[in-house]
Design an enzyme around this catalytic site. Structure first.
Site, PDB file in Angstrom:
ATOM      1  N   ARG A  57       0.819  -1.217   0.000  1.00  7.92           N
ATOM      2  CA  ARG A  57       0.000   0.000   0.000  1.00  7.92           C
ATOM      3  C   ARG A  57       0.852   1.267   0.000  1.00  7.92           C
ATOM      4  O   ARG A  57       0.487   2.255  -0.627  1.00  7.92           O
ATOM      5  CB  ARG A  57      -0.919  -0.001   1.227  1.00  7.92           C
ATOM      6  CG  ARG A  57      -1.968  -1.103   1.212  1.00  7.92           C
ATOM      7  CD  ARG A  57      -2.827  -1.086   2.452  1.00  7.92           C
ATOM      8  NE  ARG A  57      -2.038  -1.363   3.655  1.00  7.92           N
ATOM      9  CZ  ARG A  57      -2.517  -1.321   4.887  1.00  7.92           C
ATOM     10  NH1 ARG A  57      -3.780  -1.004   5.110  1.00  7.92           N
ATOM     11  NH2 ARG A  57      -1.744  -1.597   5.918  1.00  7.92           N
ATOM     12  N   HIS A 194       5.942 -22.709   7.684  1.00 13.62           N
ATOM     13  CA  HIS A 194       7.405 -22.680   7.647  1.00 13.62           C
ATOM     14  C   HIS A 194       8.032 -23.791   8.480  1.00 13.62           C
ATOM     15  O   HIS A 194       9.186 -24.167   8.268  1.00 13.62           O
ATOM     16  CB  HIS A 194       7.926 -21.314   8.113  1.00 13.62           C
ATOM     17  CG  HIS A 194       7.821 -21.083   9.586  1.00 13.62           C
ATOM     18  ND1 HIS A 194       6.698 -20.551  10.190  1.00 13.62           N
ATOM     19  CD2 HIS A 194       8.696 -21.326  10.590  1.00 13.62           C
ATOM     20  CE1 HIS A 194       6.897 -20.477  11.487  1.00 13.62           C
ATOM     21  NE2 HIS A 194       8.092 -20.926  11.759  1.00 13.62           N
ATOM     22  N   GLU A 232       8.416 -21.522  23.666  1.00 13.37           N
ATOM     23  CA  GLU A 232       8.910 -20.216  23.232  1.00 13.37           C
ATOM     24  C   GLU A 232       9.313 -19.428  24.472  1.00 13.37           C
ATOM     25  O   GLU A 232       8.525 -19.308  25.418  1.00 13.37           O
ATOM     26  CB  GLU A 232       7.834 -19.463  22.460  1.00 13.37           C
ATOM     27  CG  GLU A 232       7.399 -20.141  21.173  1.00 13.37           C
ATOM     28  CD  GLU A 232       6.320 -19.357  20.453  1.00 13.37           C
ATOM     29  OE1 GLU A 232       6.674 -18.563  19.560  1.00 13.37           O
ATOM     30  OE2 GLU A 232       5.135 -19.531  20.773  1.00 13.37           O
ATOM     31  N   HIS A 256       1.484 -25.949  13.063  1.00 13.44           N
ATOM     32  CA  HIS A 256       2.823 -26.517  13.261  1.00 13.44           C
ATOM     33  C   HIS A 256       2.796 -27.906  13.901  1.00 13.44           C
ATOM     34  O   HIS A 256       3.408 -28.856  13.412  1.00 13.44           O
ATOM     35  CB  HIS A 256       3.676 -25.609  14.147  1.00 13.44           C
ATOM     36  CG  HIS A 256       3.887 -24.237  13.606  1.00 13.44           C
ATOM     37  ND1 HIS A 256       3.866 -23.948  12.262  1.00 13.44           N
ATOM     38  CD2 HIS A 256       4.145 -23.060  14.228  1.00 13.44           C
ATOM     39  CE1 HIS A 256       4.096 -22.657  12.082  1.00 13.44           C
ATOM     40  NE2 HIS A 256       4.271 -22.103  13.257  1.00 13.44           N
TER      41      HIS A 256
END
Length: 505
Positions: A57, A194, A232, A256
């Site tokens: 944008r 990923h 994490e 995942h």
């Protein structure tokens, strides 16, 4: 023994990669650095005439975009920016504003035609939709309206990459899949996760099907239980607004973790082609035992972190993070127990836990084998069961715990770990980033590491049952755990109720 190459990566076909949302965080941290690495001197994965077009944008001059791209690559690329390689990359790097404008896609068409004419290449196009999920349907429809999607049988290809999350729940995921298929053939859709580009995740198939010893042990006859932990250490960072609308179950389990579980537990596919592997993975989800209201209390835990300590420094609790609303009931930790109701895995519990603000960043799979019978060496003292640990990050590799006799006159048993570390075994070089592998597969048209539409829908069916059971807060209350810990006591109670304990990754 010499290494055995089954599939050799070839240079991808010449194409133009269009990054929707080219000024966003994903483009900065992953996509631009990964594309640079693919054209880096000595890599040779992308032909020199291929192009990259940022589409966003914001109004930016080409010089501004190039300067920003260099800064991102310097900060986040695994390979150093070298002048000759960088010049080769930016020669094919362009920018276009107007993603949100009524005539933006007409401008995109004209820009692509100009790039392809100048570089003398076919209209092979990869559209990477690094945009919010609620913008996917509109963007794909506008691509179709502008004539930017080729027929799947045409000589030139169109491929569309869709980032997770694909939907917020089962209903929205179904709607997105329907919208994609209204405008694209399934062969043109690449739903990216990923995690599947990580070396250790890819190595799961090799570990299982290229090593007869493990495949013969794989299943209910020999395995006591399986654990998957994705921890994490960090908190929310800049993702507060997204994360509070998602939570750990949607953010990690739906994609995942279920992807990893399907690779771990699937039957041997009939071949290494994408359709056979995707079918084998889908069969695991179809056999995954649902968790609904009647089992949610005994099979699920949801929690969020409170104030605590990380690396010796105090950190705030989730509710005190910036941009978190006062009425938030979002979980930052999930623990689950489920089963795969098929012949191979019948009766083997699968324990899953994932959370933020845990003691360290680590992702591991633990395959716990059954106890040794209480005879011979196990008659007088408990002998630890064999354990296979598959480390996805950060120290990629796997280890196998066995018992051995300690040298000496006495018969003294001692646990010994047979360990493979990718870094020490294959050298200290940095492995290709997951996005490099996956972007190259998109360009090659290889769907092997990309979830099918049916897989996404089945994973949401499993997660939706849990989400529905959590609507009654009295059924599965949202508990707390101190930041820097391994989670709440309730997660310990969940696995200890079966006489087991979590392994630390």
């Amino acid at each position: 023994m010499e290494s055995l190459t089954i599939h050799r990566t070839q240079p991808a076909p010449t194409c133009t990669v269009v990054i929707f949302g080219a000024s966003g965080d994903l483009a900065k941290r992953k996509l631009i650095p990964a594309l640079y690495n693919l054209v880096h001197c000595g890599q040779g994965a992308m032909p020199a005439k291929s192009a990259v077009l940022g589409f966003a944008r914001r109004e930016l001059s080409l010089d501004q975009f190039h300067a920003s791209a260099r800064d991102w690559t310097n900060r986040f690329s695994r390979l150093k920016v070298e002048e000759g390689c960088w010049q080769s990359f930016v020669d094919g790097l362009d920018y276009l504003a107007g993603l949100d404008q009524p005539d933006g896609f007409d401008k995109l068409k004209a820009k692509l035609e100009s790039i392809e004419k100048a570089r003398g290449i076919l209209a092979n196009r990869v559209y990477y939709l690094s945009i919010p999920p609620d913008a996917i349907r509109d963007s794909v429809a506008r691509l179709k309206q502008a004539g930017l999607i080729a027929d799947p049988k045409a000589k030139n290809f169109t491929r569309v990459v869709v980032e997770k999350p694909i939907g917020h729940d089962l209903e929205s995921a179904l709607a997105i899949n329907r919208a994609l298929l209204e405008n694209l053939d399934e062969s043109q859709i690449f739903r990216i996760d990923h995690y599947l580009g990580k070396e250790t995740v890819q190595n799961l198939m090799v570990l299982r099907f290229a090593n007869n010893i493990f495949e013969r042990l794989w299943g209910a006859r020999n395995v006591d239980h399986v654990q998957i932990t994705v921890a994490e250490a960090e908190g929310l960072g800049t993702r507060a607004m997204y994360y509070d609308g998602a939570g750990a179950l949607r953010d990690m389990v739906q994609n995942h973790i279920l992807q990893t579980l399907s690779l771990l537990a699937m039957e041997p596919p009939v071949s290494l082609n994408a359709s056979a592997i995707r079918e084998a993975k889908l069969n695991v989800l179809q056999a995954l035992r649902p968790i609904h209201a009647d089992t949610a209390r005994s099979h699920t835990v949801r929690a969020r972190y409170s104030a605590g300590v990380e690396n010796g420094k105090p950190v705030v609790g989730y509710m005190d993070e910036q941009n978190i609303p006062d009425n938030s009931d979002t979980e930052t930790f999930v623990a689950l127990k489920t089963y795969i109701d098929n012949w191979r895995w019948s009766g083997v519990p699968i324990y899953i836990r994932t959370g933020k603000r845990m003691p360290k960043r680590a992702s591991s799979i633990f395959v716990q084998f059954k106890d040794v019978p209480q005879i011979l060496f196990n008659r007088e003292a408990a002998v630890p069961a064999n354990l296979l640990t598959i480390r996805i990050q950060p120290d990629e590799g796997f280890s196998f715990d066995v018992m051995a006799k300690q040298p000496g006159l006495d018969i003294t048993l001692r646990p010994v770990r047979m360990n493979l570390s990718y870094e020490s075994t294959f050298g200290g070089g940095v492995s290709p980033d997951a996005y490099e592998r996956l972007l190259l597969d998109v360009m090659d048209g290889d769907h092997t590491l990309f979830p099918s539409g049916h897989f996404v829908e089945k994973s949401w069916e499993f997660v939706q049952g849990i989400l529905d059971s959590w609507t009654d807060a009295s059924r599965v209350p949202l508990v707390e755990y101190p930041a820097g810990s391994w989670g709440p006591q309730a997660a310990e109670d969940l696995i200890r109720a079966d006489g087991r304990a979590w392994h630390e990754p």
